[in-house]
Design an enzyme around this catalytic site. Structure first.
Site, PDB file in Angstrom:
ATOM      1  N   ARG A  45       0.524  16.244  -5.207  1.00 40.25           N
ATOM      2  CA  ARG A  45       1.347  15.203  -4.594  1.00 40.25           C
ATOM      3  C   ARG A  45       2.487  14.672  -5.447  1.00 40.25           C
ATOM      4  O   ARG A  45       3.382  14.032  -4.939  1.00 40.25           O
ATOM      5  CB  ARG A  45       0.465  14.022  -4.181  1.00 40.25           C
ATOM      6  N   CYS A  65      -8.982   7.285   4.832  1.00 41.42           N
ATOM      7  CA  CYS A  65      -7.541   7.082   4.939  1.00 41.42           C
ATOM      8  C   CYS A  65      -7.113   6.004   5.950  1.00 41.42           C
ATOM      9  O   CYS A  65      -6.463   5.031   5.567  1.00 41.42           O
ATOM     10  CB  CYS A  65      -6.846   8.407   5.217  1.00 41.42           C
ATOM     11  N   LYS A 102      -1.458   6.944  -8.881  1.00 41.57           N
ATOM     12  CA  LYS A 102      -0.429   6.112  -8.262  1.00 41.57           C
ATOM     13  C   LYS A 102      -0.101   4.923  -9.148  1.00 41.57           C
ATOM     14  O   LYS A 102       1.063   4.581  -9.375  1.00 41.57           O
ATOM     15  CB  LYS A 102      -0.886   5.622  -6.882  1.00 41.57           C
ATOM     16  N   SER A 129      -4.533   0.276  -3.684  1.00 45.05           N
ATOM     17  CA  SER A 129      -4.724   1.682  -4.014  1.00 45.05           C
ATOM     18  C   SER A 129      -5.803   1.790  -5.069  1.00 45.05           C
ATOM     19  O   SER A 129      -5.865   0.960  -5.975  1.00 45.05           O
ATOM     20  CB  SER A 129      -3.431   2.298  -4.555  1.00 45.05           C
ATOM     21  N   GLU A 183       0.323  15.783   3.232  1.00 44.50           N
ATOM     22  CA  GLU A 183      -0.967  16.088   3.841  1.00 44.50           C
ATOM     23  C   GLU A 183      -1.847  16.907   2.921  1.00 44.50           C
ATOM     24  O   GLU A 183      -1.411  17.897   2.327  1.00 44.50           O
ATOM     25  CB  GLU A 183      -0.714  16.882   5.139  1.00 44.50           C
ATOM     26  N   CYS A 200      -2.704  11.478   6.209  1.00 49.13           N
ATOM     27  CA  CYS A 200      -3.877  12.287   6.467  1.00 49.13           C
ATOM     28  C   CYS A 200      -4.014  12.268   7.983  1.00 49.13           C
ATOM     29  O   CYS A 200      -4.548  11.321   8.560  1.00 49.13           O
ATOM     30  CB  CYS A 200      -5.099  11.662   5.810  1.00 49.13           C
ATOM     31  N   ARG A 247      -3.244  16.298   0.033  1.00 44.13           N
ATOM     32  CA  ARG A 247      -2.737  16.253  -1.360  1.00 44.13           C
ATOM     33  C   ARG A 247      -1.556  17.210  -1.534  1.00 44.13           C
ATOM     34  O   ARG A 247      -1.395  17.814  -2.587  1.00 44.13           O
ATOM     35  CB  ARG A 247      -3.842  16.535  -2.383  1.00 44.13           C
ATOM     36  N   ASP A 301      -4.475  18.599  -6.927  1.00 48.43           N
ATOM     37  CA  ASP A 301      -3.600  17.621  -6.292  1.00 48.43           C
ATOM     38  C   ASP A 301      -2.154  18.021  -6.549  1.00 48.43           C
ATOM     39  O   ASP A 301      -1.773  18.213  -7.694  1.00 48.43           O
ATOM     40  CB  ASP A 301      -3.894  16.249  -6.920  1.00 48.43           C
ATOM     41  N   ARG A 360       0.869  -1.179   0.000  1.00 51.63           N
ATOM     42  CA  ARG A 360       0.000   0.000   0.000  1.00 51.63           C
ATOM     43  C   ARG A 360       0.908   1.231   0.000  1.00 51.63           C
ATOM     44  O   ARG A 360       1.814   1.336   0.835  1.00 51.63           O
ATOM     45  CB  ARG A 360      -0.927   0.049   1.214  1.00 51.63           C
ATOM     46  N   CYS A 404     -13.212  10.823   5.597  1.00 52.34           N
ATOM     47  CA  CYS A 404     -12.393  10.169   4.583  1.00 52.34           C
ATOM     48  C   CYS A 404     -12.048   8.740   4.972  1.00 52.34           C
ATOM     49  O   CYS A 404     -12.285   8.306   6.083  1.00 52.34           O
ATOM     50  CB  CYS A 404     -11.126  10.980   4.301  1.00 52.34           C
TER      51      CYS A 404
END
Lengths: 420, 420
Positions: A333, A262, A360, A355, A291, A249, A293, A331, A244, A260
């Site tokens: 990230r 998470c 990703k 995911s 954090e 978060c 995104r 986003d 993973r 969410c």
């Protein structure tokens, strides 16, 4: 870098030329196979002549180190005693460590430099680790529940009699090879450096003044990796691997916020990683400090408020738009950089990727790692108020095992809780 | 700040004079009671002439924002749409907001600037929030356990029928008033600025070149505050207040590592904060981003290895020494800055402080807040391998309800698990 302070006029000139580069500074040949040819990354500050990188160690915590020195609590000349700090396992080197394109945001030779650069330590170079490996036992309520529910067994090795889970954990601090970052993003290195400097309000003039320094240690968070089973099995594509990749978060991971998915998704990943290790596979959880995104928590909370107050309520139909209005981007990230961590462990194949994120998945597969199965979070683990997040992501192209695609009208019906 | 790039010689001069300060830049009078007299902190980058602070918003995430711009995903001229993002509750202003010495590491007027600086927004100033307030429901296994064990009741308001806990949460990003930071640490401002610049390897030349800019937004983590009950009650000393100040520990808070007491102590604080709110008091948990005593996770893991391998094993007698050998300092958290967060909420008295730390207690009391009871973590919540941490801290002067002080020989007997 030469700093002159002219006290009379209070005028300071920061001038740094490539010609001022000192002979003590060792060159870095990113991607070279032999560490002594690759060269150590020296971002320590006890000898400025030996520095060959921009910035310094510990990411954001460099600021606290500087504060400690300013307050007199800390000696600026302290050199760490690395005796007995080495990794309990011998990780790498893997072929990926000798490929300049595989890792551009971490330094594989930042692990146990006191071993790999021993001759240089003996010459007095102050080289610091940017990676550390240790072991731990985890006591997690959701894992205890999984055991009680019969989903996870006690095997005495991975999962102990007292329900503790045995793991190896790795901390990796950021070391950016700027030409590689630029290439990964498809931009010119000079433009990248100029933008990094200007759009942070002038952080690190050397980004501009020292184009010869290709490595930067940015003040951002580190990544932590949790491994279930034998870490050396990660590099063996014939051994089943469950993975993973998780972007932190805090509100959910620590505090269990129901808006969410998470923490539930993370815990499910841990459970499955442990199960995989129990059947002689290997599990890996990679925890990134991005954090909200990578927009931070203030922006995150502003977006929550805007979502919950909008006309029509908090619906999946407007989930991403609200982030874009406040933050300007959905986003930030940069999943393009994420697979570096996987390459460090020599991973070539992931059998079970926990995911739902197409970003990703694309980044991992695009970096040359095969992915066999993609695992979504089980429906029963999704908190009520997180349905908005789930439906919005599915509509945007995230993995959706549910074949029937929802319409915009459907998405408007998936509503979250209002402000109380 | 004027940046000239001379492409031919690749030589850059960064020159910044106080005389170049633009007339668009509004002065900041830290501690002024009226926000329009205090002036907004402008660290945004859409109009460099209006900037009156060093650095930019979102702490470390400023780097990701810059990366987004470099990659073309984000417009550098984007201005946030703050419509509907305001706090659901009207916090402050409190007398502490008008005391320049009470808060030097956050900006109380960073909350809802679109309201407090409305005339300036109308003139086109790009002012960003550095504080945000929202609401949430928490689903925490340890809280469910506390309810099942009868320690916490369902009241339908704080603790819902489905065992969710209702809270208000606040994110606060760092805004440092440098003269105030210097004074808080007892050092000269010029020395502080020079050391911050040099000992971060040259982060933010304006720390040196712009002594007129007194405010810096450093690239470090934000603080998150969770409030149980009515947030406005925090400022009323006659209302019972339960408080835990917690420095993050990812390994325990998220992953449940048994080597320390962090998550158990945090969960116990949450339980007690909820109970206090149920009896018409108010609870507050303040969560700081100071991993590994603000030394970062790589140093933390190196220290774990050194502790577990030392002759005689991992004992309470050598707990702090191992950190000092690797890191050069036992603790870089600067609890001196921590009470600022409490002052933001107008706190004058804490009835129940969940902390064993003498450093935290001294900082809180020294800042003018009364503390009535100090609450230790109950023995039954301490993981086995964390006894080393507990005994070491008690011996070092942390709060110890156990009156019999242990000898060095006693402390050598408290041993942790070895490397496997």
């Amino acid at each position: 870098m030469k700093l002159e302070v002219n006290k009379r006029s209070n005028h300071v000139i920061l001038a740094s030329h490539t010609s001022l580069k000192h002979s003590d500074a060792l060159p870095i040949q990113w991607g070279a196979k032999d560490p002594m040819v690759r060269g150590p990354v020296i971002a320590s500050l006890t000898n400025s002549k030996a520095r060959n990188a921009i910035g310094t160690h510990s990411g954001s915590y460099a600021v606290y180190r500087a504060l400690s020195i300013a307050s007199g609590k800390f000696s600026p000349t302290h050199i760490p005693d690395l005796h007995n700090t080495q990794s309990p396992i011998q990780l790498g080197p893997y072929p990926q460590w000798a490929d300049a394109k595989k890792m551009v945001s971490i330094d594989p030779w930042g692990l146990d430099p006191q071993i790999n650069f021993k001759p240089l330590f003996e010459k007095g170079y102050d080289i610091r680790p940017s990676i550390a490996v240790t072991q731990a036992h985890l006591q997690i309520p959701e894992i205890h529940q999984a055991i009680e529910a019969g989903r996870l067994k006690i095997d005495g090795n991975i999962v102990k009699e007292n329900k503790d889970v045995k793991i190896t954990k790795v901390a990796l601090e950021p070391v950016w090879y700027l030409p590689g970052i630029a290439q990964r993003l498809g931009v010119d290195e000079g433009d990248l450096r100029r933008t990094l400097f200007q759009e942070t309000g002038g952080m690190y003039a050397e980004l501009i003044t020292r184009p010869d320094l290709k490595v930067w240690l940015p003040p951002i968070g580190s990544t932590t990796v949790y491994i279930f089973g034998n870490p050396l099995d990660l590099a063996k594509p014939e051994i089943e691997l469950t993975c993973r990749v998780h972007d932190k978060c805090n509100g959910s991971d620590v505090f269990g916020s129901d808006i969410c998915t998470c923490r539930p998704y993370l815990m499910y990943g841990i459970e499955d990683a442990a199960r995989t290790a129990q059947r002689n596979g290997v599990g890996i959880i990679a925890y990134y400090r991005k954090e909200g995104r990578a927009l931070g928590e203030v922006t995150k909370f502003l977006v929550y408020n805007a979502r919950k107050r909008q006309v029509g309520g908090d619906t999946a139909a407007t989930y991403f738009r609200r982030t874009e209005c406040v933050a300007g981007v959905e986003d930030a990230r940069f999943q393009e950089l994420m697979p570096d961590i996987l390459h460090f462990f020599g991973i070539q194949k992931i059998h079970n990727l926990h995911s739902m994120s197409n970003m990703k998945y694309d980044a991992i597969v695009g970096s040359g790692i095969d992915v066999i199965n993609r695992i979504s979070i089980p429906e029963g683990l999704i908190p009520q108020d997180a349905q908005v997040e789930m439906e919005a992501k599915k509509a945007a192209g995230y993995l959706n095992i549910d074949e029937k695609k929802k319409t915009v009208e459907d998405l408007k019906q998936v509503k979250g809780r209002k402000i109380e």
